[in-house]
Design an enzyme around this catalytic site. Structure first.
Site, PDB file in Angstrom:
ATOM      1  N   GLY A  28       0.806  -1.216   0.000  1.00 21.43           N
ATOM      2  CA  GLY A  28       0.000   0.000   0.000  1.00 21.43           C
ATOM      3  C   GLY A  28       0.836   1.262   0.000  1.00 21.43           C
ATOM      4  N   ASN A  29       0.222   2.353  -0.460  1.00 25.66           N
ATOM      5  CA  ASN A  29       0.913   3.641  -0.510  1.00 25.66           C
ATOM      6  C   ASN A  29      -0.097   4.763  -0.622  1.00 25.66           C
ATOM      7  OD1 ASN A  29       0.541   3.438  -3.626  1.00 25.66           O
ATOM      8  ND2 ASN A  29       1.928   1.745  -3.111  1.00 25.66           N
ATOM      9  N   SER A  43       9.079   4.139  -0.878  1.00 29.25           N
ATOM     10  CA  SER A  43       9.127   2.736  -1.266  1.00 29.25           C
ATOM     11  C   SER A  43       9.594   1.888  -0.086  1.00 29.25           C
ATOM     12  CB  SER A  43      10.099   2.567  -2.438  1.00 29.25           C
ATOM     13  OG  SER A  43      10.216   1.214  -2.800  1.00 29.25           O
ATOM     14  N   GLY A  44       8.906   0.769   0.128  1.00 31.41           N
ATOM     15  CA  GLY A  44       9.308  -0.153   1.188  1.00 31.41           C
ATOM     16  C   GLY A  44       8.929   0.263   2.586  1.00 31.41           C
ATOM     17  N   SER A  74       6.841   2.752  -5.230  1.00 24.21           N
ATOM     18  CA  SER A  74       6.983   2.093  -6.536  1.00 24.21           C
ATOM     19  C   SER A  74       5.752   2.291  -7.408  1.00 24.21           C
ATOM     20  CB  SER A  74       7.230   0.589  -6.330  1.00 24.21           C
ATOM     21  OG  SER A  74       6.150  -0.010  -5.632  1.00 24.21           O
ATOM     22  N   GLU A  75       4.644   2.739  -6.813  1.00 23.19           N
ATOM     23  CA  GLU A  75       3.416   3.003  -7.566  1.00 23.19           C
ATOM     24  C   GLU A  75       3.279   4.483  -7.928  1.00 23.19           C
ATOM     25  OE1 GLU A  75       1.834   0.735  -8.771  1.00 23.19           O
ATOM     26  OE2 GLU A  75       1.492  -0.951  -7.437  1.00 23.19           O
ATOM     27  N   HIS A  93      -3.777   3.817  -2.080  1.00 25.97           N
ATOM     28  CA  HIS A  93      -3.758   2.449  -2.616  1.00 25.97           C
ATOM     29  C   HIS A  93      -3.523   1.488  -1.459  1.00 25.97           C
ATOM     30  CE1 HIS A  93      -2.701  -1.199  -4.611  1.00 25.97           C
ATOM     31  NE2 HIS A  93      -1.398  -1.059  -4.388  1.00 25.97           N
ATOM     32  N   HIS A  95      -4.263  -2.858   0.193  1.00 24.21           N
ATOM     33  CA  HIS A  95      -4.411  -4.280  -0.106  1.00 24.21           C
ATOM     34  C   HIS A  95      -5.434  -4.917   0.840  1.00 24.21           C
ATOM     35  CE1 HIS A  95       0.017  -4.415  -1.783  1.00 24.21           C
ATOM     36  NE2 HIS A  95      -0.806  -3.699  -2.541  1.00 24.21           N
ATOM     37  N   HIS A 155      -4.463  -7.916  -6.564  1.00 26.03           N
ATOM     38  CA  HIS A 155      -3.581  -6.851  -6.080  1.00 26.03           C
ATOM     39  C   HIS A 155      -4.193  -6.055  -4.935  1.00 26.03           C
ATOM     40  CE1 HIS A 155      -0.496  -3.557  -7.379  1.00 26.03           C
ATOM     41  NE2 HIS A 155      -0.755  -3.479  -6.091  1.00 26.03           N
TER      42      HIS A 155
END
Length: 216
Positions: A28-29, A43-44, A74-75, A93, A95, A155
């Site tokens: 998620g982000n 990221s991460g 990364s998104e 975003h 999951h 996803h």
């Protein structure tokens, strides 16, 4: 808007999604737009432990604007495309379990409750593509046409809004609708609302000044 306020808002929103079980670990982000600047989770990052100083700032082309040891999510391509193609001020975003389960079963999450009107109608499912790619960005952008949320097969889900609060509530609403659908489908055929009925709901809500989502 003050940069520190935006950063802290992202940290709070990230913690909210983690606390409510919509993300696990580094999945998620989130991002928020302020003019030509986009603030993103790195990221991460473990969203449950995200701090304001970890937030990365880019322009609308994805160039990092401030020195930092962190890389943007990364998104990032997905977030930037949503900002370019909509009036979004925040993108989330996640999951969520029910959302992923529903996305793996249907091509469109039907309107099983009138609050689907708040998302623009039945929620479309974008086909599976590798995360962080232009292919995924294009698939999700298509699914978001005239919608404020979409599902992503195998996803997760994505939603946007005028604020981080609204974006978070929309992604939570998608998962609630997915849970209703899954429970109903497990025992029978789900009764669903048509787009015409959802428009009637939206009109009634506007006339009465009603919305189950916060306005900030």
């Amino acid at each position: 808007m003050d940069s520190d306020v935006v950063r802290e808002g992202l940290a709070v929103a990230a913690g909210r999604l983690a606390t409510r079980g919509l993300v696990i670990g580094t999945g998620g982000n989130l991002s928020a737009r302020d003019g030509d600047r986009v603030y993103t989770t790195p990221s991460g990052a473990d969203l449950a432990e995200l701090t304001a100083d970890q937030v990365v700032v880019t322009d609308l082309d994805g160039n990092v604007l401030e020195d930092t040891e962190y890389r943007p999510t990364s998104e990032l391509l997905l977030h930037l495309e949503i900002y370019r193609s909509t009036n979004a001020r925040a993108v989330v975003h996640a999951h969520p379990i029910a959302s992923i389960a529903a996305a793996n079963l249907v091509d469109e999450l039907p309107a099983v409750h009138y609050t689907a009107a708040l998302l623009g109608g039945a929620v479309r499912v974008a086909p599976h593509e590798i995360f962080g790619t232009q292919a995924l960005t294009g698939a999700v952008a298509g699914a978001l046409t005239e919608r404020t949320a979409a599902l992503m097969r195998n996803h997760g889900s994505v939603a946007y809004g005028e604020s981080l609060g609204i974006a978070c509530e929309r992604i939570e609403l998608v998962d609630w609708l997915a849970e209703i659908y899954l429970r109903t489908a497990a025992v029978g055929t789900a009764a669903t609302l048509t787009q015409k009925q959802l428009i009637q709901v939206a009109v009634a809500a506007a006339e009465r000044g009603y919305s189950p989502l916060r306005r900030k």
